[in-house]
Design a protein around this motif. Structure first.
Motif, PDB file in Angstrom:
ATOM      1  N   VAL A  24       0.463  -1.183   0.592  1.00 59.98           N
ATOM      2  CA  VAL A  24       0.203   0.545  -0.124  1.00 59.98           C
ATOM      3  C   VAL A  24       0.918   1.671   0.326  1.00 59.98           C
ATOM      4  N   HIS A  25       1.984   1.591   0.908  1.00 62.72           N
ATOM      5  CA  HIS A  25       2.496   2.507   1.374  1.00 62.72           C
ATOM      6  C   HIS A  25       4.142   2.215   0.220  1.00 62.72           C
ATOM      7  N   LYS A  26       4.690   2.638  -1.140  1.00 68.56           N
ATOM      8  CA  LYS A  26       5.764   1.899  -1.120  1.00 68.56           C
ATOM      9  C   LYS A  26       6.781   3.426  -1.260  1.00 68.56           C
ATOM     10  N   PRO A  27       8.075   2.508  -1.237  1.00 64.45           N
ATOM     11  CA  PRO A  27       8.796   4.099  -0.634  1.00 64.45           C
ATOM     12  C   PRO A  27       9.000   4.704  -1.835  1.00 64.45           C
ATOM     13  N   LEU A  28       9.822   5.840  -1.357  1.00 66.31           N
ATOM     14  CA  LEU A  28       9.826   6.603  -2.455  1.00 66.31           C
ATOM     15  C   LEU A  28      11.377   6.554  -3.374  1.00 66.31           C
ATOM     16  N   LYS A  29      11.305   6.294  -4.170  1.00 62.66           N
ATOM     17  CA  LYS A  29      12.668   6.703  -4.918  1.00 62.66           C
ATOM     18  C   LYS A  29      14.305   7.160  -4.619  1.00 62.66           C
ATOM     19  N   ALA A  30      13.944   7.818  -3.748  1.00 58.84           N
ATOM     20  CA  ALA A  30      15.320   8.242  -3.218  1.00 58.84           C
ATOM     21  C   ALA A  30      15.939   7.775  -1.576  1.00 58.84           C
ATOM     22  N   ASP A  31      14.453   6.922  -1.153  1.00 62.28           N
ATOM     23  CA  ASP A  31      14.627   6.547  -0.571  1.00 62.28           C
ATOM     24  C   ASP A  31      15.501   4.835  -0.532  1.00 62.28           C
ATOM     25  N   GLU A  32      14.122   4.581  -1.814  1.00 58.90           N
ATOM     26  CA  GLU A  32      15.921   3.520  -1.817  1.00 58.90           C
ATOM     27  C   GLU A  32      17.676   3.511  -2.536  1.00 58.90           C
ATOM     28  N   ILE A  33      16.826   5.012  -3.212  1.00 52.52           N
ATOM     29  CA  ILE A  33      19.090   4.849  -3.447  1.00 52.52           C
ATOM     30  C   ILE A  33      19.740   4.860  -2.052  1.00 52.52           C
ATOM     31  N   LEU A  34      19.135   6.114  -1.402  1.00 49.29           N
ATOM     32  CA  LEU A  34      19.904   5.382  -0.436  1.00 49.29           C
ATOM     33  C   LEU A  34      19.746   4.691   0.617  1.00 49.29           C
ATOM     34  N   SER A  35      18.944   3.425   0.909  1.00 54.97           N
ATOM     35  CA  SER A  35      19.030   2.324   1.530  1.00 54.97           C
ATOM     36  C   SER A  35      20.059   1.367   0.666  1.00 54.97           C
ATOM     37  N   GLN A  36      20.481   1.974  -0.406  1.00 59.15           N
ATOM     38  CA  GLN A  36      21.261   0.707  -1.254  1.00 59.15           C
ATOM     39  C   GLN A  36      22.597   0.613  -0.639  1.00 59.15           C
ATOM     40  N   ARG A  37      23.439  -0.414  -0.108  1.00 60.98           N
ATOM     41  CA  ARG A  37      24.457  -0.252   0.291  1.00 60.98           C
ATOM     42  C   ARG A  37      25.524  -1.898  -0.131  1.00 60.98           C
ATOM     43  N   SER A  38      26.424  -1.657  -0.644  1.00 58.67           N
ATOM     44  CA  SER A  38      26.952  -2.308  -1.075  1.00 58.67           C
ATOM     45  C   SER A  38      27.761  -4.183  -0.264  1.00 58.67           C
ATOM     46  N   ALA A  39      27.942  -4.825  -0.941  1.00 57.19           N
ATOM     47  CA  ALA A  39      28.782  -5.911   0.026  1.00 57.19           C
ATOM     48  C   ALA A  39      29.541  -5.951   0.244  1.00 57.19           C
ATOM     49  N   ILE A  40      30.720  -4.970  -0.292  1.00 61.55           N
ATOM     50  CA  ILE A  40      32.563  -4.704   0.206  1.00 61.55           C
ATOM     51  C   ILE A  40      31.873  -3.974   1.523  1.00 61.55           C
ATOM     52  N   PRO A  41      32.890  -4.084   2.672  1.00 62.12           N
ATOM     53  CA  PRO A  41      33.198  -2.894   3.191  1.00 62.12           C
ATOM     54  C   PRO A  41      33.884  -2.048   3.331  1.00 62.12           C
ATOM     55  N   ALA A  42      34.084  -0.124   3.621  1.00 64.44           N
ATOM     56  CA  ALA A  42      33.722   0.367   3.451  1.00 64.44           C
ATOM     57  C   ALA A  42      35.411   0.350   3.592  1.00 64.44           C
ATOM     58  N   VAL A  43      36.122   0.819   3.211  1.00 64.69           N
ATOM     59  CA  VAL A  43      37.577   1.876   3.526  1.00 64.69           C
ATOM     60  C   VAL A  43      37.439   1.771   4.877  1.00 64.69           C
ATOM     61  N   ASP A  44      38.420   1.179   5.812  1.00 69.14           N
ATOM     62  CA  ASP A  44      38.750   2.354   7.424  1.00 69.14           C
ATOM     63  C   ASP A  44      39.662   3.153   7.155  1.00 69.14           C
ATOM     64  N   SER A  45      39.207   4.009   7.333  1.00 71.04           N
ATOM     65  CA  SER A  45      40.598   5.387   8.405  1.00 71.04           C
ATOM     66  C   SER A  45      40.324   5.689   9.574  1.00 71.04           C
ATOM     67  N   ARG A  46      40.025   4.671  10.569  1.00 71.41           N
ATOM     68  CA  ARG A  46      41.215   4.719  11.630  1.00 71.41           C
ATOM     69  C   ARG A  46      42.432   5.038  11.407  1.00 71.41           C
ATOM     70  N   LYS A  47      42.887   6.026  12.091  1.00 73.61           N
ATOM     71  CA  LYS A  47      44.560   5.717  12.423  1.00 73.61           C
ATOM     72  C   LYS A  47      44.747   4.822  13.555  1.00 73.61           C
ATOM     73  N   ARG A  48      46.605   4.303  12.466  1.00 81.57           N
ATOM     74  CA  ARG A  48      46.891   3.527  14.074  1.00 81.57           C
ATOM     75  C   ARG A  48      47.800   3.602  14.181  1.00 81.57           C
ATOM     76  N   SER A  49      48.523   3.541  15.589  1.00 83.98           N
ATOM     77  CA  SER A  49      49.675   4.086  15.949  1.00 83.98           C
ATOM     78  C   SER A  49      51.021   3.529  15.450  1.00 83.98           C
ATOM     79  N   GLY A  50      50.950   1.893  15.238  1.00 81.96           N
ATOM     80  CA  GLY A  50      51.740   1.047  14.632  1.00 81.96           C
ATOM     81  C   GLY A  50      52.028   1.027  13.471  1.00 81.96           C
TER      82      GLY A  50
END
Length: 431
Positions: A74-100
């Motif tokens: 009955v309540h179809k989601p918006l196209k913008a929500d569908e685009i934003l909800s798409q997530r890749s299966a590949i994990p994102a690049v970790d940008s944390r700083k490591r001391s070692g």
């Protein structure tokens, strides 16, 4: 029907006061039923009244898949929500700083020393003591368990149990009373009186990639509004200019008339100096017949007024039923309109057209212009430039819904008046 194996019962036994009055075959059916229920509950796993709530009830955190599928149909989601909800299966690049980390970019070498400029452990401990109640914080503000002595959001005022006897002449503090209007429902400021939703449903013309017909219609409407506002401004400017010209002309004529008066004969003219005063006759006294005639005329006029008033009152008394019916019908229509306005949530509510009577003297802020010009249209959501201010939109929505009155920001607050006097203590000296 009683069972065959039940013992004999004697239901009529009103009194058992003494040994002589005792009877055999006392009815113990309720006791036996309670024992049977108790044994059945023990066999099935334990007594229900003694079990905790966690063993008797279960919380469903996932929800029903059938209901979710029916809702999505009955309540179809918006196209913008569908685009934003798409997530890749590949994990994102970790940008944390490591001391070692030994991996570098080839330009900057890894530093083995600790970064300077941070907060030391001693300073961190001092800040924690100040924030969470250490030795340097007064104990009368925060207790040992971390709970404050005074709750600012409590419904009732927390009165101290032990009062200082030296201040017994003071009245005890009274609890704060909420105003009566706090329990009343807010009044919408829209012309039709409908309830404005907290989050307005966007129209198709305000989309980042709208349909040309909807966008062109909105552009034409906003353009006509701006043209009308400009015409009104020009008309007001012309009227103001004409008013100033009339004021200047009136001042010039006044100055000219004053100059003519000064050039006239210096003196004053009395009303008793003309010939008309000499020929004017003194008013004659009325005869008794004339006085009686005037009294009779006034009495007749008073009787006519009284008769007209009584006739009007009789007509109003005859129309009481009709007036009562009209008032009742009007109240029913008003209630029906208000209920229909509250129930009609699907219809769009225009929060730009407000009623004349508002809360307070200050005007409400104008809503922002939600229109994208032709050179700002984008066919992709990634190229969209975010605009607007959520805080201002939310604040105006609260004002339109009648939950708060419009206020004017105080740019120059009033300062307290202070009087400066020169003390004479420097003269009080001794040699």
């Amino acid at each position: 029907m009683a069972s065959i194996h039940d013992p004999p019962k004697q239901f009529k036994q009103r009194s058992r006061k003494g040994k002589k009055a005792w009877r055999k075959n006392v009815d113990i059916t309720e006791v036996q039923e309670g024992l049977e229920t108790f044994r059945e509950e023990v066999i099935k796993g334990g007594i229900v009244s003694e079990k905790p709530s966690g063993d008797l009830f279960a919380l469903d955190f996932t929800g029903s898949d059938t209901i979710q599928k029916a809702y999505n149909k009955v309540h179809k989601p918006l196209k913008a929500d569908e685009i934003l909800s798409q997530r890749s299966a590949i994990p994102a690049v970790d940008s944390r700083k490591r001391s070692g980390s030994k991996l570098t970019d080839g330009v900057l070498e890894p530093s083995s020393k600790r970064r300077r400029g941070g907060v030391s452990h001693k300073e961190l401990q001092r800040l924690k003591n100040i924030a969470y109640g250490g030795e340097g914080v007064p104990k009368d503000i925060i207790t040992a368990d971390g709970t404050p002595d005074y709750d600012a959001w409590a419904d009732t005022l927390q009165l101290e149990g032990n009062h200082d006897p030296s201040f017994s002449f003071l009245d005890p503090p009274k609890a704060k009373k909420a105003p009566k209007t706090l329990k009343e429902a807010p009044v919408s400021l829209v012309v039709n009186g409908k309830d404005v939703p907290a989050v307005k449903k966007p129209t198709a013309a305000t989309s980042y990639n709208p349909v040309f017909q909807d966008w062109d219609k909105l552009l034409t409407e906003e353009g006509e509004k701006e043209v009308g506002a400009e015409r009104k401004r020009l008309q007001e400017a012309a009227q103001e200019k004409e008013r100033l010209e009339r004021i200047a002309t009136a001042q010039e004529e006044d100055n000219y008339a004053q100059t003519e008066d000064e050039s006239a004969w210096e003196g004053f003219e009395s009303e008793y100096e003309g010939e008309e005063w000499l020929t004017k006759r003194r008013p004659e006294r009325k005869t008794p017949a004339q006085r009686n005639k005037a009294i009779r005329r006034k009495e007749a006029e008073r009787q006519e007024r009284w008769a007209a008033q009584m006739k009007k009152r009789a007509q109003q008394a005859e129309q009481i039923k009709a007036i009562a019916k009209a008032v009742t019908a009007r109240e029913k229509a008003r209630l029906q309109i208000s209920v229909q306005a509250r129930d009609d949530t699907d219809s769009e509510v225009d929060d730009r057209k407000l009623r004349r009577r508002k809360f307070g003297k200050n005007p409400l802020p104008e809503p922002p212009l939600e229109l994208v010009l032709p050179d700002e249209l984008r066919d992709s959501l990634r190229l969209l430039k975010p605009e607007g201010n959520l805080l201002k939109d939310r604040f105006r929505n609260i004002l339109v819904r009648g939950k708060m009155e419009a206020r004017r920001p105080i740019t120059q607050p009033k300062k307290a008046r202070r009087t400066y006097t020169e003390k004479w203590t420097y003269k009080d000296f001794s040699i």
